[in-house]
Design a protein around this motif. Structure first.
Motif, short mmCIF file in Angstrom:
data_model
loop_
_atom_site.label_atom_id
_atom_site.label_comp_id
_atom_site.label_asym_id
_atom_site.label_seq_id
_atom_site.Cartn_x
_atom_site.Cartn_y
_atom_site.Cartn_z
N PHE A 56 37.00 39.19 -68.68
CA PHE A 56 37.12 37.74 -68.62
C PHE A 56 38.18 37.35 -67.59
CE2 PHE A 56 39.17 33.80 -70.00
CZ PHE A 56 38.07 32.96 -70.00
N GLY A 57 37.81 36.45 -66.67
CA GLY A 57 38.73 35.94 -65.67
C GLY A 57 39.14 36.94 -64.60
N SER A 58 38.39 38.03 -64.46
CA SER A 58 38.77 39.09 -63.53
C SER A 58 37.62 39.45 -62.59
CB SER A 58 39.16 40.34 -64.32
OG SER A 58 39.35 41.44 -63.47
N ALA A 59 37.98 39.94 -61.41
CA ALA A 59 36.99 40.46 -60.47
C ALA A 59 37.13 41.97 -60.34
CB ALA A 59 37.16 39.79 -59.11
N GLU A 60 37.94 42.59 -61.20
CA GLU A 60 38.12 44.04 -61.16
C GLU A 60 36.93 44.71 -61.85
OE1 GLU A 60 41.19 47.45 -62.79
OE2 GLU A 60 41.87 45.38 -62.68
N LEU A 61 36.34 45.66 -61.15
CA LEU A 61 35.19 46.38 -61.69
C LEU A 61 35.62 47.30 -62.83
CD1 LEU A 61 33.55 47.40 -58.31
CD2 LEU A 61 32.70 45.67 -59.91
N THR A 62 34.82 47.34 -63.88
CA THR A 62 35.06 48.27 -64.97
C THR A 62 34.42 49.62 -64.60
OG1 THR A 62 32.99 47.71 -66.09
CG2 THR A 62 34.94 46.37 -66.65
N PRO A 63 34.80 50.69 -65.28
CA PRO A 63 34.15 51.99 -65.02
C PRO A 63 32.63 51.92 -65.21
CG PRO A 63 36.16 52.33 -66.27
CD PRO A 63 35.93 50.84 -66.22
N LEU A 87 21.46 40.07 -50.42
CA LEU A 87 22.44 39.09 -50.87
C LEU A 87 23.14 39.66 -52.09
CD1 LEU A 87 22.02 35.35 -51.16
CD2 LEU A 87 22.66 36.61 -53.19
N ILE A 88 24.46 39.63 -52.09
CA ILE A 88 25.26 40.02 -53.25
C ILE A 88 25.82 38.72 -53.81
CG2 ILE A 88 27.16 41.43 -54.11
CD1 ILE A 88 24.99 43.10 -52.73
N GLY A 89 25.28 38.26 -54.92
CA GLY A 89 25.67 36.97 -55.49
C GLY A 89 26.52 37.14 -56.73
N GLY A 90 27.71 36.55 -56.71
CA GLY A 90 28.61 36.58 -57.85
C GLY A 90 28.40 35.36 -58.73
N HIS A 91 28.44 35.57 -60.05
CA HIS A 91 28.23 34.50 -61.03
C HIS A 91 29.31 34.56 -62.10
CE1 HIS A 91 24.10 33.50 -59.68
NE2 HIS A 91 24.11 34.76 -59.30
N THR A 92 29.56 33.43 -62.72
CA THR A 92 30.51 33.35 -63.83
C THR A 92 29.85 32.65 -65.01
OG1 THR A 92 31.38 31.17 -63.21
CG2 THR A 92 32.47 33.11 -62.24
N ASP A 93 30.55 32.62 -66.12
CA ASP A 93 30.14 31.75 -67.22
C ASP A 93 30.73 30.37 -66.93
OD1 ASP A 93 32.83 31.79 -68.01
OD2 ASP A 93 32.49 33.37 -69.47
N ALA A 94 30.59 29.45 -67.86
CA ALA A 94 31.04 28.07 -67.63
C ALA A 94 32.42 27.79 -68.22
CB ALA A 94 30.02 27.09 -68.17
N THR A 95 33.17 28.84 -68.52
CA THR A 95 34.54 28.65 -69.01
C THR A 95 35.43 28.43 -67.80
OG1 THR A 95 34.08 30.15 -70.84
CG2 THR A 95 36.39 29.70 -70.36
N GLY A 96 36.26 27.41 -67.83
CA GLY A 96 37.12 27.12 -66.69
C GLY A 96 36.54 26.02 -65.82
N THR A 97 37.25 25.68 -64.76
CA THR A 97 36.79 24.60 -63.88
C THR A 97 35.76 25.12 -62.88
OG1 THR A 97 38.44 24.99 -62.14
CG2 THR A 97 39.12 23.56 -64.00
#
Length: 158
Positions: A56-63, A87-97
Protein backbone atom coordinates in the motif's frame (compact mmCIF):
# COMPACT_ATOMS: atom_id res chain seq x y z
CA UNK A 1 -5.43 -19.87 -10.94
CA UNK A 2 -3.18 -20.09 -14.00
CA UNK A 3 0.47 -19.13 -13.69
CA UNK A 4 1.63 -16.43 -16.09
CA UNK A 5 4.40 -18.46 -17.70
CA UNK A 6 6.62 -16.91 -20.39
CA UNK A 7 4.89 -19.01 -23.07
CA UNK A 8 1.43 -18.01 -21.93
CA UNK A 9 2.48 -14.36 -21.84
CA UNK A 10 3.87 -14.57 -25.38
CA UNK A 11 0.59 -16.05 -26.62
CA UNK A 12 -1.35 -13.39 -24.70
CA UNK A 13 0.66 -10.42 -26.00
CA UNK A 14 1.18 -11.49 -29.63
CA UNK A 15 -1.72 -9.83 -31.49
CA UNK A 16 -1.71 -12.51 -34.20
CA UNK A 17 -1.95 -15.32 -31.66
CA UNK A 18 -4.53 -13.50 -29.53
CA UNK A 19 -6.90 -13.66 -32.47
CA UNK A 20 -6.38 -17.41 -32.77
CA UNK A 21 -6.64 -18.60 -29.20
CA UNK A 22 -8.40 -17.90 -25.95
CA UNK A 23 -6.24 -18.11 -22.84
CA UNK A 24 -7.75 -18.84 -19.44
CA UNK A 25 -6.52 -17.29 -16.20
CA UNK A 26 -5.30 -13.98 -17.60
CA UNK A 27 -7.59 -11.15 -18.56
CA UNK A 28 -6.96 -10.75 -22.26
CA UNK A 29 -8.40 -8.17 -24.55
CA UNK A 30 -8.30 -9.74 -27.95
CA UNK A 31 -9.41 -9.56 -31.53
CA UNK A 32 -12.70 -7.75 -30.95
CA UNK A 33 -10.86 -4.93 -29.19
CA UNK A 34 -7.88 -4.52 -31.51
CA UNK A 35 -8.75 -0.86 -32.00
CA UNK A 36 -8.91 -0.07 -28.28
CA UNK A 37 -7.43 3.34 -27.56
CA UNK A 38 -6.41 4.42 -24.05
CA UNK A 39 -6.60 7.91 -22.53
CA UNK A 40 -3.15 8.73 -23.98
CA UNK A 41 -4.26 7.89 -27.51
CA UNK A 42 -2.21 4.68 -27.62
CA UNK A 43 -3.73 2.04 -29.90
CA UNK A 44 -3.65 -1.32 -28.11
CA UNK A 45 -3.50 -4.68 -29.86
CA UNK A 46 -3.51 -6.95 -26.76
CA UNK A 47 -3.50 -6.39 -23.00
CA UNK A 48 -2.64 -8.48 -19.96
CA UNK A 49 -3.45 -7.28 -16.43
CA UNK A 50 -0.77 -8.58 -14.11
CA UNK A 51 -0.98 -8.85 -10.36
CA UNK A 52 2.38 -7.17 -9.87
CA UNK A 53 2.24 -6.76 -6.11
CA UNK A 54 3.05 -3.51 -4.39
CA UNK A 55 2.58 -2.66 -0.77
CA UNK A 56 0.00 0.00 0.00
CA UNK A 57 1.33 3.43 -1.01
CA UNK A 58 4.57 1.97 -2.39
CA UNK A 59 6.22 1.42 -5.76
CA UNK A 60 8.72 -1.09 -4.36
CA UNK A 61 8.39 -4.50 -5.98
CA UNK A 62 7.70 -7.45 -3.70
CA UNK A 63 9.59 -10.74 -4.19
CA UNK A 64 6.37 -12.19 -5.64
CA UNK A 65 6.22 -9.31 -8.13
CA UNK A 66 9.84 -9.89 -9.15
CA UNK A 67 9.11 -13.58 -9.85
CA UNK A 68 6.19 -12.58 -12.08
CA UNK A 69 8.31 -9.96 -13.85
CA UNK A 70 10.96 -12.60 -14.50
CA UNK A 71 8.36 -14.42 -16.62
CA UNK A 72 7.41 -11.15 -18.32
CA UNK A 73 11.07 -10.42 -19.06
CA UNK A 74 11.56 -13.86 -20.62
CA UNK A 75 8.42 -13.38 -22.72
CA UNK A 76 9.46 -9.93 -23.96
CA UNK A 77 12.82 -11.38 -25.05
CA UNK A 78 11.01 -13.94 -27.20
CA UNK A 79 11.62 -13.77 -30.94
CA UNK A 80 7.81 -13.92 -31.36
CA UNK A 81 7.49 -10.52 -29.65
CA UNK A 82 10.73 -8.93 -30.89
CA UNK A 83 9.02 -6.62 -33.38
CA UNK A 84 6.48 -5.17 -30.94
CA UNK A 85 6.43 -2.18 -28.62
CA UNK A 86 4.83 -2.54 -25.20
CA UNK A 87 3.02 -0.19 -22.88
CA UNK A 88 3.78 -0.62 -19.18
CA UNK A 89 0.79 0.93 -17.40
CA UNK A 90 0.77 1.58 -13.67
CA UNK A 91 -2.53 1.61 -11.76
CA UNK A 92 -3.64 2.34 -8.21
CA UNK A 93 -6.74 1.91 -6.13
CA UNK A 94 -8.86 4.97 -5.31
CA UNK A 95 -7.41 5.57 -1.85
CA UNK A 96 -5.75 8.98 -1.71
CA UNK A 97 -5.97 11.99 -4.01
CA UNK A 98 -6.00 11.83 -7.79
CA UNK A 99 -2.60 13.56 -7.95
CA UNK A 100 -1.04 11.19 -5.40
CA UNK A 101 -2.41 8.18 -7.25
CA UNK A 102 -1.17 9.43 -10.60
CA UNK A 103 2.34 9.92 -9.16
CA UNK A 104 2.24 6.51 -7.47
CA UNK A 105 1.08 4.74 -10.62
CA UNK A 106 3.88 6.43 -12.57
CA UNK A 107 6.40 5.22 -9.98
CA UNK A 108 4.98 1.68 -10.19
CA UNK A 109 5.27 1.63 -13.99
CA UNK A 110 8.83 2.98 -13.66
CA UNK A 111 9.94 0.40 -11.07
CA UNK A 112 8.46 -2.37 -13.22
CA UNK A 113 10.25 -1.09 -16.31
CA UNK A 114 13.53 -0.60 -14.45
CA UNK A 115 13.39 -4.17 -13.19
CA UNK A 116 12.79 -5.54 -16.69
CA UNK A 117 15.59 -3.46 -18.21
CA UNK A 118 18.06 -4.32 -15.44
CA UNK A 119 17.49 -8.08 -15.62
CA UNK A 120 16.62 -8.78 -19.28
CA UNK A 121 17.98 -7.82 -22.67
CA UNK A 122 15.11 -5.60 -23.76
CA UNK A 123 15.66 -2.48 -25.84
CA UNK A 124 14.32 0.38 -23.69
CA UNK A 125 12.79 1.92 -26.83
CA UNK A 126 10.35 -1.03 -26.88
CA UNK A 127 8.79 -0.04 -23.53
CA UNK A 128 6.46 2.93 -23.12
CA UNK A 129 5.50 3.98 -19.58
CA UNK A 130 2.05 5.26 -18.75
CA UNK A 131 0.45 6.30 -15.46
CA UNK A 132 -3.28 5.76 -15.06
CA UNK A 133 -3.69 6.40 -11.35
CA UNK A 134 -7.22 5.46 -10.37
CA UNK A 135 -8.76 6.23 -13.79
CA UNK A 136 -9.06 2.61 -14.95
CA UNK A 137 -10.03 0.54 -11.93
CA UNK A 138 -10.18 -3.20 -12.47
CA UNK A 139 -12.91 -3.37 -9.80
CA UNK A 140 -14.85 -0.09 -10.09
CA UNK A 141 -17.55 -1.32 -7.69
CA UNK A 142 -14.85 -1.59 -5.02
CA UNK A 143 -12.48 1.33 -5.72
CA UNK A 144 -10.32 0.70 -2.65
CA UNK A 145 -9.79 -3.00 -3.46
CA UNK A 146 -6.08 -3.79 -3.46
CA UNK A 147 -6.46 -5.73 -6.73
CA UNK A 148 -6.84 -2.38 -8.48
CA UNK A 149 -3.13 -1.82 -7.70
CA UNK A 150 -1.58 -3.47 -10.71
CA UNK A 151 0.59 -3.19 -13.77
CA UNK A 152 -0.91 -3.65 -17.18
CA UNK A 153 1.20 -4.77 -20.15
CA UNK A 154 -0.21 -3.94 -23.57
CA UNK A 155 1.08 -4.57 -27.05
CA UNK A 156 0.96 -1.33 -28.99
CA UNK A 157 -0.67 -1.55 -32.40
CA UNK A 158 1.77 -0.64 -35.14
Amino acid sequence: MTTATPGLLVRSLDPVLVQKEKTRGLKIIGAKDLEKVNIYGDRLAATVNLAVNFHFGSAELTPQAERLLDNVGMALQSSDLASYLFLIGGHTDATGTNAENLDLSRARAASTTQYLLAHYKIDPRRLVLRAFGETALLFPADPEDGRNRRVEISTLKQ
